[in-house]
Write an enzyme that holds these catalytic residues in place. Sequence first.
Site, PDB file in Angstrom:
ATOM      1  CD  GLU A   3      -7.135   5.518  10.059  1.00  0.00           C
ATOM      2  OE1 GLU A   3      -8.168   6.121  10.363  1.00  0.00           O
ATOM      3  OE2 GLU A   3      -6.387   5.864   9.141  1.00  0.00           O
ATOM      4  CG  ASP A  34      -7.247   7.354   3.476  1.00  0.00           C
ATOM      5  OD1 ASP A  34      -8.445   7.341   3.209  1.00  0.00           O
ATOM      6  OD2 ASP A  34      -6.770   7.837   4.520  1.00  0.00           O
ATOM      7  CD  GLU A  45      -8.475  12.725   4.920  1.00  0.00           C
ATOM      8  OE1 GLU A  45      -9.524  12.054   4.804  1.00  0.00           O
ATOM      9  OE2 GLU A  45      -7.502  12.340   5.593  1.00  0.00           O
TER      10      GLU A  45
HETATM   11  C1  GCV Z   1     -12.559   8.893   9.943  1.00  0.00           C
HETATM   12  C2  GCV Z   1      -8.301   8.532   6.875  1.00  0.00           C
HETATM   13  C3  GCV Z   1      -8.642   9.868   7.455  1.00  0.00           C
HETATM   14  C4  GCV Z   1      -9.270   9.712   8.828  1.00  0.00           C
HETATM   15  C5  GCV Z   1     -10.517   8.828   8.668  1.00  0.00           C
HETATM   16  C6  GCV Z   1     -10.084   7.487   8.096  1.00  0.00           C
HETATM   17  C7  GCV Z   1     -11.245   6.555   7.834  1.00  0.00           C
HETATM   18  O1  GCV Z   1      -7.276   7.932   7.568  1.00  0.00           O
HETATM   19  O2  GCV Z   1      -7.489  10.654   7.529  1.00  0.00           O
HETATM   20  O3  GCV Z   1      -9.611  10.978   9.316  1.00  0.00           O
HETATM   21  O4  GCV Z   1     -11.174   8.639   9.901  1.00  0.00           O
HETATM   22  O5  GCV Z   1      -9.432   7.703   6.875  1.00  0.00           O
HETATM   23  O6  GCV Z   1     -11.715   6.558   6.715  1.00  0.00           O
HETATM   24  O7  GCV Z   1     -11.673   5.853   8.721  1.00  0.00           O
END
Ligand code: GCV
Length: 670
Positions: free
Chosen positions: A278, A351, A379
């Site tokens: 990411e 995720d 989340e």
């Molecule tokens: C910390 C997902 C979440 C992100 C998070 C990422 C990760 O994509 O939406 O907010 O980033 O996972 O675990 O690195």
Amino acid sequence: MKTFRTLILAAATLCCLSVSADDGHDLWFRLMQSPYWGLSQSDYNALKVTSMRQAIDDEVNGILKHMPEYMGKDIATIRTNLSKDANTGEEGFIISNDKRTITISASTEKGLLYGVFAVSRLELAGKLPKPGKSIVDKPMCQYRILNHWDNLNGTIERGFAGRSIFFGKPIDDTIIREYARANASVGINGTVLNNVNSSPQILSDENIKLAAHVADILRPYGIKVYLSVNFASPKAFGGLPTADPLDPAVRQWWKAKAKELYKVIPDFGGFLVKANSEGQPGPGDFGRTHAEGANMMAEALEPFGGIVMWRAFVYAPDSPDRANQAYDEFMPLDGQFHDNVIVQIKNGPIDFQPREPVSPLFLGMKNTKMMPEFQITQEYTGESIHTCFLASMWREFYDDIHMVDPSIQYPAIAGVANIGDSRTWCGSDMSQVNWYAFGRMAWNPDIQPAQIADEWLRQTFTINPKFLKPMTKVLLQSREAVVSYMMPIGLHHIFAGNHHYGPEPWYAPRGVRSDWTPPYYHKADAEGLGFDRMATGSNNIAQYPEPLRTYYANSDKYLVYFHHAPWSRVWPLLCKKYDEGVRQAEQFATTWHSMKAYVDAETFDRQALRFDRQAKDAWWWRDACTQYFQQFSKMPMPKKSPAPRYQLADLMKYRLPIDNYTAAPIDQLP
Ligand code: GCV
């Protein structure tokens, strides 16, 4: 028997004792009370726990002080016995009962500390050993670590409980001490203070000093501090021209940094790294592998006993199947990681979805240390508004893994924390259960959710069975209900574009990475619904060994995760599940409303608001998803299905005003 009788007799009294205004801050110590209650606020704030011995003695005194209220005459006194002969390892303990004298024996002070917390837990559950008997307990996993996604400016990524308790404002020592005690009480022994999306500034003098201060407060409770580091730090922060892990100057830079850290935090735990994921930098930027990157850091930490937790959360834009990627990228590296590297893998390959299969990496890599990463912060399961007891999800994870090999155990485990500076710590009373459950399950991955629910409810609210029975049921059903009203039968990642709270299965604006849009995952079309991950499709199923492969391929729970299934098969199931989820969420609210007599008014109101909202959100999810998918299925809703409350066209226009760092407003609905 006697304990049980005492508990039952005490129940009526306790019901009244517990009914006083409560802001939720005392977590699962509400009933068994803190040794420090009764101090004036200023004495309480000035209190310093500077050694583990002091922490142990304080807890023993606390139990003795409050015991008569709760335990009748079951215990005369409590003794602690530190002795190498106890043979309990680094962290285990024995609790024995000799004529009502409870003795906690352990080879280390840490064992004693865990033993004292176990005494109050066991007593409230009526499970202390009977006279003449003893209980032995020790953790099955060495590193039990919280991961905070806290940013240096005090915001928390995916935090739904206020702002950071570590960053963005002066540290409140009282809060950190309370945090330490709560963690120790459930066996958590490490914490990563900052977000995996890490600012290179975490390694500044100022932040190292802050970490050292936090470490000093946590140490008496047996908790080590770890930091998330940015792979590009030598360049972005250290002034070097590169961060290439094979460059000698870069290697030297990390070694010097480690030395500096251990000078001020002698028991520093190590680094957590999100690399080439990411948008984060990583060894791939220099044509190096994850193993080369991780090993460089491991070498720097190795002389001091530190570890590297290297995340396997990687997925490239526009890959044909995101679920395949971590496996494809990490399997060739199996056996190449140094001994003090642990590859940290999210429980599922996508995720933290309400339900997904286990990550196949756990079963593929044979010569690499691995640790599961669970997400305590909700989340994808309703933030701090919805009750979703995640122990059920984590139980399912271990049960699936053990289907292949019952002997599998992990040396470490991580949980993404749901803690902030909100008075309830977690944004709501019921969300606290997931922090508690993470600790208990990290200690003992074989524990059953029913036991955790029962323990937590007793310690948090009351031991009155009229409360315990229905509320245990709510907790135990809650995760399945969330799956049913959000993403049943294998649906995944059909969340809204700008947040992960509500539904937007239609979200697919031009220019957004396709794997960040729901249609990539649900693939609804005129024929059917679901991602074909069988041999006819991405063949992700082949990454699973038997018997899990056959189980996943045939289970309705994963129907549209692994198959693009025809509407004739999917539609009735899908509608049934959405309706079931809504009914359950409504039942949770009804149950809570009948619990008014057993909790204080403040707690009751806080939680009533949330259960009511959860039921409304279940309708939102159900109406959005059934009406959206109906456009493809062209099939009528089953006769028994109630009419929608919301219309698709309205829902498609609705936007919740939140982002990655803010919680859903409790009072706003479509
Ligand atoms: C910390 C997902 C979440 C992100 C998070 C990422 C990760 O994509 O939406 O907010 O980033 O996972 O675990 O690195």
